[in-house]
Design an enzyme around this catalytic site. Structure first.
Site, mmCIF file in Angstrom:
data_model
loop_
_atom_site.group_PDB
_atom_site.id
_atom_site.type_symbol
_atom_site.label_atom_id
_atom_site.label_comp_id
_atom_site.label_asym_id
_atom_site.label_seq_id
_atom_site.Cartn_x
_atom_site.Cartn_y
_atom_site.Cartn_z
ATOM 1 N N HIS A 60 0.866 -1.101 -0.209
ATOM 2 C CA HIS A 60 0.142 -0.021 -0.181
ATOM 3 C C HIS A 60 0.873 1.224 0.042
ATOM 4 C CE1 HIS A 60 -2.818 -2.822 2.170
ATOM 5 N NE2 HIS A 60 -3.684 -2.338 1.231
ATOM 6 N N LYS A 81 -1.407 -3.744 -9.406
ATOM 7 C CA LYS A 81 -1.600 -4.670 -10.566
ATOM 8 C C LYS A 81 -1.772 -6.097 -9.834
ATOM 9 C CE LYS A 81 1.231 -3.268 -14.460
ATOM 10 N NZ LYS A 81 2.151 -3.580 -15.156
ATOM 11 N N ASP A 127 -4.085 -6.718 -8.046
ATOM 12 C CA ASP A 127 -5.788 -7.040 -8.371
ATOM 13 C C ASP A 127 -5.882 -6.757 -9.697
ATOM 14 O OD1 ASP A 127 -6.543 -7.861 -5.304
ATOM 15 O OD2 ASP A 127 -5.869 -5.837 -4.867
HETATM 16 O O1 PAF Z 1 -8.376 -3.083 -3.646
HETATM 17 C C1 PAF Z 1 -8.885 -2.782 -2.491
HETATM 18 O O2 PAF Z 1 -8.526 -2.769 -1.249
HETATM 19 C C2 PAF Z 1 -10.599 -2.635 -2.508
HETATM 20 O O3 PAF Z 1 -11.115 -3.739 -3.561
HETATM 21 C C3 PAF Z 1 -10.926 -1.246 -2.885
HETATM 22 C C4 PAF Z 1 -10.262 -0.926 -4.374
HETATM 23 C C5 PAF Z 1 -10.432 -0.128 -1.866
HETATM 24 C C6 PAF Z 1 -12.269 -1.091 -3.026
HETATM 25 O O4 PAF Z 1 -13.058 -1.294 -1.598
#
Ligand code: PAF
Length: 279
Positions: free
Chosen positions: A33, A145, A147
């Site tokens: 993140h 990427k 996801d």
């Molecule tokens: O990838 C995530 O953490 C979630 O799917 C998101 C994009 C924050 C939507 O809730």
């Protein structure tokens, strides 16, 4: 860093900002993140992050209740990254009334791969992402990427609704042993954590085979699934798809050098992991 939960207050703070870069998250922040925050900073200013565990994208038997919530630690990490606003709405802020209007991705993209095994997942994702984008009104938004399918669906949604937000893709952040960082890794026991990099190793094996000219997609997928099963994983899928639209490649596509990606989802113990690799 300002921590804001109300949509109205968020709008007041961001009024007039034309270069906002946004990173939506569900919290339990890890280095993956934080790499998204760093990328956001390169593309805009101020950087806004959100933390919202979105009930709409969890199935009835999924881990909404036990999803790791580590708000205080998350706040400290975001402060260190120089995030300007953390938008952390409650469910009441986000869904003050039942969310009856939803965005449903097209079936060919929304009901395959993750969508096949998590019915309704992408409708939950696109609905909350559209709403978050409407709240923050960023110029860019960063998605990982890791996801891969989510990234494509959100990007297509932004394009089809002519949203003024450019969707930026961030490379997957991996541990030294190759495991893609994910909040769900915290569910793994020590033994499972040691086994978890196998998923990435298997994806690499598939990619190597394709690169060296092995074009029988079904056989490669079957072999990869068998290897995982033999090591006590329960794979949902290992699937080679076209990067352009996540549809299965036809024989002609393979021969013409169409760009491919191999995606996988598999359970290790009770933890479901996903990963992918562009070929
Ligand atoms: O990838 C995530 O953490 C979630 O799917 C998101 C994009 C924050 C939507 O809730």
């Amino acid at each position: 860093m300002k921590i804001i939960s109300s949509i109205e207050e968020l709008r007041d703070h961001l009024r007039g900002q034309l270069r906002t870069a946004f990173v939506p998250t569900m919290g339990n922040l890890h280095d993956g993140h934080l790499s998204l925050m760093k990328l956001a900073r390169k593309h805009g200013d101020p950087v806004v992050a959100s933390i919202f565990v979105n009930r709409l994208q969890f199935g009835p038997n999924e881990d909404f209740d036990k999803y790791p919530r580590t708000f205080q630690a998350d706040v400290e990490k975001l402060e260190k990254e120089g995030v300007y606003i953390l938008f952390a709405p409650t469910e009441k802020d986000m869904y003050p009334e039942p969310q009856e209007y939803r965005v449903r991705p097209p079936d060919d993209l929304g009901n395959t791969l993750e969508g096949e095994f998590r019915p309704g997942f992408f409708t939950g994702v696109t609905t909350v992402v559209l709403k978050l984008l409407s709240c923050v009104q960023p110029r860019v938004a960063v998605f990982g990427k890791k996801d891969y399918q989510q990234l494509m669906i959100v990007r297509n949604m932004s394009k089809q609704f002519a949203l003024p937000t450019e969707i930026i893709a961030a490379e997957t952040f991996r541990a030294e042993d190759g495991l893609a960082l994910s909040s769900r890794n915290s569910y793994l026991s020590a033994d499972e954590r040691a086994e978890a990099p196998t998923l990435y190793r298997v994806l690499n094996e598939v990619a190597d085979e394709v690169r060296s000219g092995h074009l029988d997609v079904s056989e490669l997928e079957r072999k990869a699934m068998a290897e995982l099963t033999q090591r006590n994983w329960k794979p949902d899928y290992v699937s080679i798809r076209k990067q352009s639209n996540l549809q299965p490649p036809a024989a002609g596509d393979m021969a013409q050098g169409e760009k491919l990606v191999v995606l996988a989802a598999a359970k290790l113990g009770n933890t479901r992991l996903i990963d992918n690799l562009e070929i």
